[in-house]
Design a protein around this motif. Sequence first.
Motif, PDB file in Angstrom:
ATOM      1  N   ALA A  55       0.079   8.274  -2.064  1.00 56.53           N
ATOM      2  CA  ALA A  55      -0.498   8.639  -3.233  1.00 56.53           C
ATOM      3  C   ALA A  55      -1.449   9.830  -3.118  1.00 56.53           C
ATOM      4  O   ALA A  55      -2.114  10.032  -2.069  1.00 56.53           O
ATOM      5  CB  ALA A  55      -1.345   7.198  -3.678  1.00 56.53           C
ATOM      6  N   PRO A  56      -1.439  10.545  -4.189  1.00 54.87           N
ATOM      7  CA  PRO A  56      -2.420  11.818  -4.024  1.00 54.87           C
ATOM      8  C   PRO A  56      -3.913  11.803  -4.457  1.00 54.87           C
ATOM      9  O   PRO A  56      -4.390  12.279  -5.221  1.00 54.87           O
ATOM     10  CB  PRO A  56      -1.544  12.921  -5.187  1.00 54.87           C
ATOM     11  N   THR A  57      -4.460  10.907  -3.420  1.00 58.73           N
ATOM     12  CA  THR A  57      -5.919  10.578  -3.935  1.00 58.73           C
ATOM     13  C   THR A  57      -6.722  10.722  -2.664  1.00 58.73           C
ATOM     14  O   THR A  57      -8.021  10.798  -2.723  1.00 58.73           O
ATOM     15  CB  THR A  57      -5.906   8.953  -3.987  1.00 58.73           C
ATOM     16  N   GLY A  58      -6.092  10.925  -1.568  1.00 60.07           N
ATOM     17  CA  GLY A  58      -6.921  11.016  -0.251  1.00 60.07           C
ATOM     18  C   GLY A  58      -7.093   9.615   0.339  1.00 60.07           C
ATOM     19  O   GLY A  58      -7.926   9.469   1.435  1.00 60.07           O
ATOM     20  N   SER A  59      -6.883   8.673  -0.494  1.00 60.65           N
ATOM     21  CA  SER A  59      -7.114   7.203   0.308  1.00 60.65           C
ATOM     22  C   SER A  59      -6.028   6.369   0.090  1.00 60.65           C
ATOM     23  O   SER A  59      -6.103   5.226   0.031  1.00 60.65           O
ATOM     24  CB  SER A  59      -8.579   6.658  -0.415  1.00 60.65           C
TER      25      SER A  59
ATOM     26  N   ASP B  79      -5.332  -1.052  -7.388  1.00 53.92           N
ATOM     27  CA  ASP B  79      -5.939   0.128  -7.728  1.00 53.92           C
ATOM     28  C   ASP B  79      -5.409   0.588  -9.195  1.00 53.92           C
ATOM     29  O   ASP B  79      -5.674   1.683  -9.767  1.00 53.92           O
ATOM     30  CB  ASP B  79      -5.565   1.110  -6.804  1.00 53.92           C
TER      31      ASP B  79
ATOM     32  N   TYR C 117       0.890  -1.115   0.098  1.00 53.08           N
ATOM     33  CA  TYR C 117      -0.100   0.044  -0.011  1.00 53.08           C
ATOM     34  C   TYR C 117       0.902   1.369   0.077  1.00 53.08           C
ATOM     35  O   TYR C 117       1.917   1.380   0.743  1.00 53.08           O
ATOM     36  CB  TYR C 117      -0.919  -0.101   1.162  1.00 53.08           C
ATOM     37  N   ASP C 118       0.517   2.025  -0.948  1.00 54.25           N
ATOM     38  CA  ASP C 118       1.117   3.420  -0.957  1.00 54.25           C
ATOM     39  C   ASP C 118       0.325   4.522  -0.453  1.00 54.25           C
ATOM     40  O   ASP C 118      -0.698   4.928  -0.828  1.00 54.25           O
ATOM     41  CB  ASP C 118       1.427   4.065  -2.201  1.00 54.25           C
TER      42      ASP C 118
ATOM     43  N   TRP D 115      -3.310   4.219  -2.162  1.00 53.68           N
ATOM     44  CA  TRP D 115      -3.064   3.328  -3.540  1.00 53.68           C
ATOM     45  C   TRP D 115      -2.458   1.972  -3.035  1.00 53.68           C
ATOM     46  O   TRP D 115      -1.351   1.809  -2.641  1.00 53.68           O
ATOM     47  CB  TRP D 115      -2.218   4.018  -4.431  1.00 53.68           C
TER      48      TRP D 115
ATOM     49  N   HIS E 116       7.743   8.107  -2.415  1.00 55.61           N
ATOM     50  CA  HIS E 116       6.468   7.670  -1.748  1.00 55.61           C
ATOM     51  C   HIS E 116       6.818   6.307  -0.983  1.00 55.61           C
ATOM     52  O   HIS E 116       7.877   5.965  -1.340  1.00 55.61           O
ATOM     53  CB  HIS E 116       5.311   7.034  -2.690  1.00 55.61           C
TER      54      HIS E 116
END
Length: 172
Positions: A67-71, A110, A63-64, A73, A127
Amino acid sequence: MSVRPPLPYEFLPQVPSFPLSSEDFTEGATLDQEFIHAGGNLSPQLAWSDLPEGTRSIAVTCYDPDAPTGSGWWHWLALNLPADTVELPRGAGSSDDALPGADSFHGRNDFPSHQYDGAAPPPGAPHRYVFAVHALDVEKLDVSADTPPAQVGFHLTFHTLGRALLTGEYGV
């Protein structure tokens, strides 16, 4: 320097840890090109020992959290590994056939695909890639290969007896 989010495991119920190592990287080290999505895209070798009593199966995830997702990656979900599994060799994330046990399979990551997909961050700060081995109290998680990673994480949380973490980094 940007502030990194905490690891999500810090907010889950606390469980015992156990030894986890890799022949391919050490805690906090930069991942080599062979483990990067645009490189060899191989999963690294992982080995563990001293699982908690009552372990009935194992899951391995990557798991990252950066990551610029808010959740974050999800890069890898290897599920329903037999309880007597003590390592995954380099490249075990390439297909279900490379996993031990008849009931083992790769969950959807993902990207989305059903395998290990290595580090692929956007340009910027490195990251973190958190490889986790989860010792579970069930022989099989009640999930399918296409269950969304967050839902797999939900099931992992409620069936984890112990968890070991090993974190590598990569940036472009």
